[in-house]
Design a protein around this motif. Structure first.
Motif, short mmCIF file in Angstrom:
data_model
loop_
_atom_site.label_atom_id
_atom_site.label_comp_id
_atom_site.label_asym_id
_atom_site.label_seq_id
_atom_site.Cartn_x
_atom_site.Cartn_y
_atom_site.Cartn_z
N GLY B 106 0.81 -1.22 0.00
CA GLY B 106 0.00 0.00 0.00
C GLY B 106 0.84 1.26 0.00
N ILE B 107 1.98 1.22 0.68
CA ILE B 107 2.74 2.47 0.85
C ILE B 107 3.74 2.72 -0.27
N VAL B 108 4.24 1.65 -0.90
CA VAL B 108 5.31 1.83 -1.89
C VAL B 108 4.90 2.77 -3.04
N PRO B 109 3.72 2.60 -3.63
CA PRO B 109 3.36 3.52 -4.72
C PRO B 109 3.32 4.97 -4.25
N PHE B 110 2.82 5.17 -3.04
CA PHE B 110 2.75 6.51 -2.46
C PHE B 110 4.15 7.08 -2.26
N ILE B 111 5.03 6.28 -1.65
CA ILE B 111 6.40 6.76 -1.43
C ILE B 111 7.08 7.05 -2.76
N SER B 112 6.87 6.18 -3.75
CA SER B 112 7.53 6.40 -5.05
C SER B 112 7.17 7.78 -5.60
N ARG B 113 5.88 8.13 -5.48
CA ARG B 113 5.45 9.43 -5.98
C ARG B 113 6.08 10.57 -5.19
N LEU B 114 6.15 10.39 -3.86
CA LEU B 114 6.77 11.44 -3.04
C LEU B 114 8.23 11.62 -3.42
N ILE B 115 8.93 10.48 -3.57
CA ILE B 115 10.35 10.54 -3.92
C ILE B 115 10.51 11.18 -5.30
N GLU B 116 9.63 10.79 -6.22
CA GLU B 116 9.68 11.36 -7.57
C GLU B 116 9.60 12.89 -7.49
#
Lengths: 351, 223
Positions: B106-116
């Motif tokens: 659940g969190i990885v897609p969210f984190i990826s966007r934040l990091i992006e």
């Protein structure tokens, strides 16, 4: 053969809407070793793309760029990386790393090359001395003024001891005084280290201050080029004259119109004096011997290198024959004459 | 007097400590896995994008699509959806272990966007300058792009960690244990409002501490 030889370079960009813009439309340029070559143009003229083609940040669609006889447009990734180590580049917005202090910014290319810590320290200290920022070694870019940031960027670009320095509007974000001090630094680097400098700018005073050669670029084409003195004293193209107006103050079109309406018989001339003539009393000689009145609108003397160029905007009053002979005699003094009066119909339209 | 105001809190104090411990473990484990994979994916997103250092349109498109798909699934549904996957992976779909798998997913897609986002904030001019120095792409990614984005990265980590606390509470209600299930089991189902109240206060404090610590670090490393 010149040091940098640019032949027939074209470049087209395609934007997101698939619209094509040809930014460079066949550029030829010859740059000699040790030149400070200025390329001037309005924004969108293609000058940035041109300079970026030299170190391969942009790739021309056609044409050739040879540096020291070696074609650079066909280099692969590895070849480009090696080439770029020998070509320094500085930018309008400095492009320093915010997360690193002055020392580490300058050390970046040296660390990349895995130089020994001692060698890095010696080199960075030497560069800091050259750009005069030794005491700012530990400061971060956010604590520096624009001029200091550009000095750091210059030091960084010199770390790999390049033979060529590309300057992409490096002084455009700086105030006039800082601009002068950065330009003086570039001139010193050119003289002491023998670095060939290619700079692009939209400011004619930058060209005047340090460039020995200049090319005027307009709509993707070089419209005029030559030694700075030659171009300043004998400008041919309209756009060149437009740029020179920032150096030699010129009357506006409206002023010319009004003068013409007041005295339709008077001639309105731009006179350019070069060499010793810039300082001689040519005007009073001509006035006296040809029975004409010469009224000076604007006048100034500017130096290109150590050579003076005088510019006078004048109206000449008298009978047509006297005016004609006065102009002849001015030409004999090898004064460049440009008639500023528009076509009478044209002026009527403007008025 | 406090004991009179919050009777249940004192009675179930031990369960409460345990629940907080479970939440902490869930957040720490899913956080570390999530941050690392999110960092990796975020970097790949940025460098494969149009005009990126390693421009790769197909890979970028695939990654975008997968991330968008997972981001559009509500977490509670994701937990249910992943039951068999979770069981296959860690042997159980309940408890801490069972909660960590959907939390990571659940969190990885969210984190990826934040990091992006954090990486995109790095001035492109700096990358250009590095290229103009003849520096290799991989060196640019690790020695310029990531260090330059550090303050933004730290902020992303903080935001992600706080979201994870929220996810852990939701995972708790579907059998994951931790503070969420504790608050629901006692505070909601047995009307022990004081437990709900204290849980909320502790969560508010915790989140604020994490946020201000993160801010302080981010400010310290941005110059």
């Amino acid at each position: 053969m010149s040091y940098i030889e640019i032949r027939g370079v074209t470049k087209t960009f395609i934007n997101a809407n698939k619209e094509e813009t040809q930014v460079l439309k066949g550029i030829d340029l010859d740059i000699k070793k040790g030149d400070i070559y200025g390329i001037i143009g309005f924004s969108g003229a293609g000058k940035s793309t041109l300079i970026r083609c030299i170190n391969g940040l942009d790739k021309p669609d056609s044409g050739s760029i040879k540096i020291n006889g070696k074609e650079v447009t066909s280099l692969d990734e590895k070849g480009l990386m090696l080439l770029r180590e020998k070509i320094g580049m500085i930018f309008q917005h400095f492009n320093l790393l915010r997360s690193k202090n002055v020392y580490d910014n300058i050390a970046l290319p040296l660390r990349y090359k895995k130089r020994s810590p001692d060698a890095i320290r010696d080199k960075v200290d030497e560069l800091l001395r050259i750009v005069g920022l030794t005491e700012k070694k530990k400061s971060f870019p956010s604590q520096l003024s624009g001029g200091q940031k550009q000095r750091v960027a210059i030091a960084r670009s010199l770390a790999a001891e390049p033979a060529i320095l590309l300057s992409d509007e490096a002084t455009s974000a700086l105030d006039p005084q800082t601009t002068d001090s950065i330009l003086d630094l570039l001139a010193v680097l050119n003289q002491k280290l023998g670095i060939t400098i290619i700079l692009i700018t939209h400011q004619m005073n930058v060209i005047q201050r340090i460039c020995n050669k200049v090319a005027i670029i307009d709509d993707g084409r070089i419209v005029e080029k030559g030694s700075t003195f030659e171009v300043f004293s004998h400008p041919k193209q309209r756009i060149t004259k437009k740029f020179l107006e920032s150096i030699f103050r010129a009357p506006s079109e409206k002023e010319i119109c009004e003068l013409q309406k007041e005295n339709p018989e008077d001639e309105i001339l731009h006179l350019i004096f070069t060499g010793n003539k810039a300082k001689q009393s040519v005007i009073s000689d001509v006035t006296r011997s040809h029975h004409v009145d010469i009224n000076i609108l604007y006048g100034s003397i500017e130096y290109v290198g150590d050579q003076p160029i005088g510019s006078l905007f004048v109206t000449v009053h008298g009978n047509p024959f006297d005016i004609l002979s006065a102009k002849k005699s001015l030409q004999n003094y090898s004064v460049e004459i440009e008639d500023l009066r528009g076509d009478p119909d044209d002026t009527a339209a403007i008025a | 007097m406090i004991q009179q105001l919050l009777p249940n809190v004192f009675e179930y104090a031990e369960d409460m400590y345990k629940a907080f411990g479970e939440t902490l473990i869930m957040v720490l484990i899913s956080g570390s896995i999530g941050l690392l994979s999110g960092l990796l994916l975020g970097i790949i997103l940025v460098i494969t994008a149009d005009g990126g250092l390693y421009e790769n349109k197909p890979l970028h498109k695939i990654l975008e699509t997968v991330i968008n798909i997972f981001r559009s699934i509500p977490f509670v549904i994701l937990v249910a959806l992943l039951v068999s996957f979770t069981r296959a992976l860690v042997g159980t779909s309940i408890g801490i272990k069972g909660a960590i798998v959907p939390m990571v997913v659940g969190i990885v897609p969210f984190i990826s966007r934040l990091i992006e986002q954090a990486l995109l904030e790095v001035d492109n001019g700096v990358i250009e300058a590095a290229k103009a120095m003849g520096i290799s792409k991989s060196y640019i990614v690790f020695h310029i792009l990531i260090p330059e984005a550090r303050p933004g990265l730290i902020r992303s980590f903080v935001t992600a960690t706080i979201s994870l606390i929220g996810l852990s509470a939701m995972a708790g209600t579907v059998g994951g244990g931790g503070i969420g299930s504790f608050a629901v089991r006692y505070g909601y189902s047995r009307y022990m409002n004081d437990i709900t109240f204290v849980t909320v206060v502790i969560l508010i404090l915790g989140v604020n501490i994490i946020q201000s610590l993160g801010n302080r670090v981010a400010i310290k490393i941005s110059h």
